[in-house]
Scaffold this motif. Sequence first.
Motif, PDB file in Angstrom:
ATOM      1  N   ILE A  70      20.611  -3.756 114.300  1.00 23.05           N
ATOM      2  CA  ILE A  70      20.668  -5.220 114.281  1.00 23.05           C
ATOM      3  C   ILE A  70      20.302  -5.740 112.894  1.00 23.05           C
ATOM      4  CG2 ILE A  70      19.726  -7.340 115.287  1.00 23.05           C
ATOM      5  CD1 ILE A  70      19.009  -5.649 117.768  1.00 23.05           C
ATOM      6  N   LYS A  71      21.078  -6.685 112.396  1.00 23.70           N
ATOM      7  CA  LYS A  71      20.783  -7.342 111.130  1.00 23.70           C
ATOM      8  C   LYS A  71      20.321  -8.772 111.405  1.00 23.70           C
ATOM      9  CE  LYS A  71      22.241  -3.643 109.155  1.00 23.70           C
ATOM     10  NZ  LYS A  71      21.252  -2.651 108.657  1.00 23.70           N
ATOM     11  N   VAL A  72      19.221  -9.160 110.800  1.00 28.52           N
ATOM     12  CA  VAL A  72      18.687 -10.514 110.960  1.00 28.52           C
ATOM     13  C   VAL A  72      18.921 -11.265 109.653  1.00 28.52           C
ATOM     14  CG1 VAL A  72      16.670 -11.913 111.500  1.00 28.52           C
ATOM     15  CG2 VAL A  72      16.927  -9.652 112.552  1.00 28.52           C
ATOM     16  N   LEU A  73      19.728 -12.322 109.712  1.00 26.46           N
ATOM     17  CA  LEU A  73      20.040 -13.129 108.535  1.00 26.46           C
ATOM     18  C   LEU A  73      19.331 -14.473 108.647  1.00 26.46           C
ATOM     19  CD1 LEU A  73      23.883 -12.511 108.054  1.00 26.46           C
ATOM     20  CD2 LEU A  73      21.948 -11.133 107.269  1.00 26.46           C
ATOM     21  N   PHE A  74      18.574 -14.823 107.613  1.00 26.86           N
ATOM     22  CA  PHE A  74      17.793 -16.062 107.630  1.00 26.86           C
ATOM     23  C   PHE A  74      18.519 -17.166 106.871  1.00 26.86           C
ATOM     24  CE2 PHE A  74      14.560 -12.891 108.554  1.00 26.86           C
ATOM     25  CZ  PHE A  74      13.857 -13.508 109.572  1.00 26.86           C
ATOM     26  N   CYS A  75      18.565 -18.348 107.481  1.00 29.98           N
ATOM     27  CA  CYS A  75      19.252 -19.490 106.899  1.00 29.98           C
ATOM     28  C   CYS A  75      18.471 -20.042 105.710  1.00 29.98           C
ATOM     29  CB  CYS A  75      19.433 -20.583 107.939  1.00 29.98           C
ATOM     30  SG  CYS A  75      20.488 -20.106 109.317  1.00 29.98           S
ATOM     31  N   VAL A  76      19.169 -20.298 104.622  1.00 25.13           N
ATOM     32  CA  VAL A  76      18.563 -20.880 103.425  1.00 25.13           C
ATOM     33  C   VAL A  76      19.526 -21.884 102.808  1.00 25.13           C
ATOM     34  CG1 VAL A  76      17.025 -18.954 102.844  1.00 25.13           C
ATOM     35  CG2 VAL A  76      19.385 -18.928 102.017  1.00 25.13           C
ATOM     36  N   THR A  77      18.974 -22.821 102.033  1.00 24.96           N
ATOM     37  CA  THR A  77      19.766 -23.865 101.396  1.00 24.96           C
ATOM     38  C   THR A  77      19.389 -23.955  99.917  1.00 24.96           C
ATOM     39  OG1 THR A  77      18.127 -25.538 102.006  1.00 24.96           O
ATOM     40  CG2 THR A  77      19.942 -25.182 103.537  1.00 24.96           C
ATOM     41  N   PRO A  78      19.868 -23.038  99.075  1.00 23.16           N
ATOM     42  CA  PRO A  78      19.471 -23.045  97.667  1.00 23.16           C
ATOM     43  C   PRO A  78      19.930 -24.307  96.937  1.00 23.16           C
ATOM     44  CG  PRO A  78      20.520 -20.950  98.273  1.00 23.16           C
ATOM     45  CD  PRO A  78      20.764 -21.909  99.396  1.00 23.16           C
ATOM     46  N   THR A  79      19.077 -24.814  96.060  1.00 25.72           N
ATOM     47  CA  THR A  79      19.431 -25.905  95.153  1.00 25.72           C
ATOM     48  C   THR A  79      19.311 -25.372  93.736  1.00 25.72           C
ATOM     49  OG1 THR A  79      18.584 -27.589  96.686  1.00 25.72           O
ATOM     50  CG2 THR A  79      18.871 -28.226  94.378  1.00 25.72           C
ATOM     51  N   LEU A  80      20.439 -25.310  93.025  1.00 27.10           N
ATOM     52  CA  LEU A  80      20.480 -24.671  91.716  1.00 27.10           C
ATOM     53  C   LEU A  80      20.626 -25.685  90.597  1.00 27.10           C
ATOM     54  CD1 LEU A  80      22.082 -22.650  93.872  1.00 27.10           C
ATOM     55  CD2 LEU A  80      22.372 -21.290  91.806  1.00 27.10           C
ATOM     56  N   GLY A  81      20.068 -25.329  89.444  1.00 27.72           N
ATOM     57  CA  GLY A  81      20.234 -26.104  88.230  1.00 27.72           C
ATOM     58  C   GLY A  81      20.221 -25.195  87.022  1.00 27.72           C
ATOM     59  N   ASP A  82      20.681 -25.706  85.882  1.00 23.77           N
ATOM     60  CA  ASP A  82      20.651 -24.899  84.660  1.00 23.77           C
ATOM     61  C   ASP A  82      19.218 -24.636  84.206  1.00 23.77           C
ATOM     62  OD1 ASP A  82      23.404 -24.774  84.595  1.00 23.77           O
ATOM     63  OD2 ASP A  82      23.613 -26.504  83.257  1.00 23.77           O
ATOM     64  N   THR A  83      18.328 -25.558  84.563  1.00 26.08           N
ATOM     65  CA  THR A  83      16.896 -25.381  84.297  1.00 26.08           C
ATOM     66  C   THR A  83      16.144 -25.667  85.587  1.00 26.08           C
ATOM     67  OG1 THR A  83      16.514 -27.697  83.691  1.00 26.08           O
ATOM     68  CG2 THR A  83      17.211 -26.188  81.924  1.00 26.08           C
ATOM     69  N   GLU A  84      14.892 -25.232  85.644  1.00 25.18           N
ATOM     70  CA  GLU A  84      14.080 -25.519  86.823  1.00 25.18           C
ATOM     71  C   GLU A  84      13.901 -27.019  86.999  1.00 25.18           C
ATOM     72  OE1 GLU A  84       9.733 -24.406  88.800  1.00 25.18           O
ATOM     73  OE2 GLU A  84      10.263 -23.645  86.801  1.00 25.18           O
ATOM     74  N   GLU A  85      13.721 -27.728  85.873  1.00 25.25           N
ATOM     75  CA  GLU A  85      13.524 -29.180  85.941  1.00 25.25           C
ATOM     76  C   GLU A  85      14.757 -29.874  86.515  1.00 25.25           C
ATOM     77  OE1 GLU A  85      10.760 -27.260  83.408  1.00 25.25           O
ATOM     78  OE2 GLU A  85      12.964 -27.282  83.253  1.00 25.25           O
ATOM     79  N   GLU A  86      15.930 -29.408  86.111  1.00 18.69           N
ATOM     80  CA  GLU A  86      17.172 -30.002  86.624  1.00 18.69           C
ATOM     81  C   GLU A  86      17.319 -29.752  88.121  1.00 18.69           C
ATOM     82  OE1 GLU A  86      21.880 -28.977  86.349  1.00 18.69           O
ATOM     83  OE2 GLU A  86      20.774 -28.983  84.447  1.00 18.69           O
ATOM     84  N   ALA A  87      16.989 -28.544  88.553  1.00 17.12           N
ATOM     85  CA  ALA A  87      17.085 -28.229  89.979  1.00 17.12           C
ATOM     86  C   ALA A  87      16.107 -29.055  90.793  1.00 17.12           C
ATOM     87  CB  ALA A  87      16.831 -26.736  90.192  1.00 17.12           C
ATOM     88  N   GLN A  88      14.873 -29.189  90.306  1.00 16.29           N
ATOM     89  CA  GLN A  88      13.880 -29.981  91.020  1.00 16.29           C
ATOM     90  C   GLN A  88      14.291 -31.449  91.090  1.00 16.29           C
ATOM     91  OE1 GLN A  88      11.388 -29.027  92.757  1.00 16.29           O
ATOM     92  NE2 GLN A  88      11.003 -26.916  92.098  1.00 16.29           N
ATOM     93  N   ALA A  89      14.859 -31.965  90.002  1.00 13.10           N
ATOM     94  CA  ALA A  89      15.306 -33.360  89.995  1.00 13.10           C
ATOM     95  C   ALA A  89      16.444 -33.558  90.991  1.00 13.10           C
ATOM     96  CB  ALA A  89      15.751 -33.762  88.589  1.00 13.10           C
ATOM     97  N   LYS A  90      17.362 -32.600  91.049  1.00  8.92           N
ATOM     98  CA  LYS A  90      18.473 -32.674  92.004  1.00  8.92           C
ATOM     99  C   LYS A  90      17.938 -32.667  93.440  1.00  8.92           C
ATOM    100  CE  LYS A  90      21.949 -29.890  91.231  1.00  8.92           C
ATOM    101  NZ  LYS A  90      22.843 -28.685  91.257  1.00  8.92           N
ATOM    102  N   HIS A  91      16.965 -31.787  93.680  1.00 10.60           N
ATOM    103  CA  HIS A  91      16.374 -31.686  95.016  1.00 10.60           C
ATOM    104  C   HIS A  91      15.672 -32.986  95.393  1.00 10.60           C
ATOM    105  CE1 HIS A  91      14.771 -29.645  98.519  1.00 10.60           C
ATOM    106  NE2 HIS A  91      13.539 -29.996  98.191  1.00 10.60           N
ATOM    107  N   GLN A  92      14.940 -33.567  94.442  1.00  7.37           N
ATOM    108  CA  GLN A  92      14.229 -34.819  94.713  1.00  7.37           C
ATOM    109  C   GLN A  92      15.192 -35.958  95.005  1.00  7.37           C
ATOM    110  OE1 GLN A  92      10.833 -33.737  95.444  1.00  7.37           O
ATOM    111  NE2 GLN A  92      10.815 -35.920  94.930  1.00  7.37           N
ATOM    112  N   ARG A  93      16.287 -36.031  94.252  1.00  3.02           N
ATOM    113  CA  ARG A  93      17.271 -37.083  94.511  1.00  3.02           C
ATOM    114  C   ARG A  93      17.821 -36.962  95.928  1.00  3.02           C
ATOM    115  NH1 ARG A  93      18.991 -35.713  89.262  1.00  3.02           N
ATOM    116  NH2 ARG A  93      20.741 -34.499  90.089  1.00  3.02           N
ATOM    117  N   MET A  94      18.028 -35.746  96.371  1.00  2.94           N
ATOM    118  CA  MET A  94      18.592 -35.530  97.694  1.00  2.94           C
ATOM    119  C   MET A  94      17.611 -35.932  98.795  1.00  2.94           C
ATOM    120  SD  MET A  94      19.812 -31.957  99.466  1.00  2.94           S
ATOM    121  CE  MET A  94      18.104 -31.372  99.564  1.00  2.94           C
TER     122      MET A  94
END
Length: 436
Positions: free
Chosen positions: A270-294
């Motif tokens: 049995i394989k257990v696959l966990f659901c994830v929703t990655p938010t990517l950016g060119d920099t960590e700051e860009e990714a965090q800002a994108k996540h915050q806007r959402m």
Amino acid sequence: MSVKPFHMGWFMEFSPDEWNGPFGGGGSPWSGEFYVEMAQALERACFDLIMAADTLMVSEAYGGSMETYLKHALLVPQHDPAPLAALMASATSHLGIAITLSTMGYPPFLLARLCRTLDHISHGRFAWNIVTTAENHAAQNFGLDKLPDRQLRYDMADEYMELVCQLFDSWEPGAIVMDRETDVYADYKKVHPINYKGKFFSSRGPLNTAPSPYGRTIFLQAGGSPRGRTFAAKYADCIIAIGAGVEGMKSYRDDVLARAAEAGRNPNDIKVLFCVTPTLGDTEEEAQAKHQRMITNPSFIEQSLAFIAGITDIDFSKFDLDKELPHLTTNGEQGSLDMFAQWGSGKKLRQLVIEASGGLLASVELVGTPDQIAERMGEVMREVGGDGYLITSPSMKISRRYISEITDELVPALQRRGLVRTKYTKTTLRDTLKEF
């Protein structure tokens, strides 16, 4: 030290893409072309499978109205994923194609026949995601006043699975002989009625489809409640799961595999696959800002709550975002409700929505650059013990840009670390899942 690779899938719906964004396909993907192209992109990235979710109703759970669901194209329009599966299978050669089919919506004979047909079309790459359906509005589309009790639904599903598996086995191996000399296509002695008569279902059989050279259809299932976990552990080849952080993920996997062993199965199958929703950016700051806007967008909060309402049949519009939820129970998806609500944590509803990050699909937060997220995904899998991830969009709508971010940025970062495959070595989904 060598690192064991993990499996990758993608969770989607045959519904509008990010129609109101600059990278959507315009919101009319009904020819299937958008999702066929998506499947081809996932195959280039060597994903194990793509999985199409499904519902059988237009919900009114949030606010007692269809308005929010239709306004945001949330869970509706949603087209039948079975024809789409055939299209995606014909346009790919290695990617697994999984679709959701309800034990309430399909008589067992028709479902077994459909699965067998798609097995052949896909050359052994088809999988059935088993659901019992958890919405009263869906039940009312099938002549019921309301859903049966959740425990009864699983009792019915157990019998349903027994019948479907007997239908799959109604043709013996070697039944098709295609003997030109005797002018015999199939040996009637190897094709058997099953004459199944249960408490809930009956069927004479046999299936009238040719047997599959690829064996039984691959089964997927997402069991959240204790009863759901037992069901998944008994039948599923691949379990779709949501875990509350690393500890919750490990606890879930350990529990469901222990249940599989109790059912007489080899947990390694049995394989257990966990659901994830990655938010990517060119920099960590860009990714965090994108996540915050959402997560601070009022529309996102409303859509997330409406989504959760739709699958639990609980109207979350009645609750204050800045207060704790009262303890709730449902005849819908109790396991999903429990995972979302995090009972006893003291968290306010707004925080629960933010942590869910797109409904109920975030097992662990993944926000950062492709390399940061890849590193974190590897760390989490090592702590959890396996077996992989099922990706979906944080916004609950898919865009070409997000597909490209995952397939062309995140996957190469994972491949450089030896965390996912760089090429397919198997041709059937069963063998692909068993590869590691």
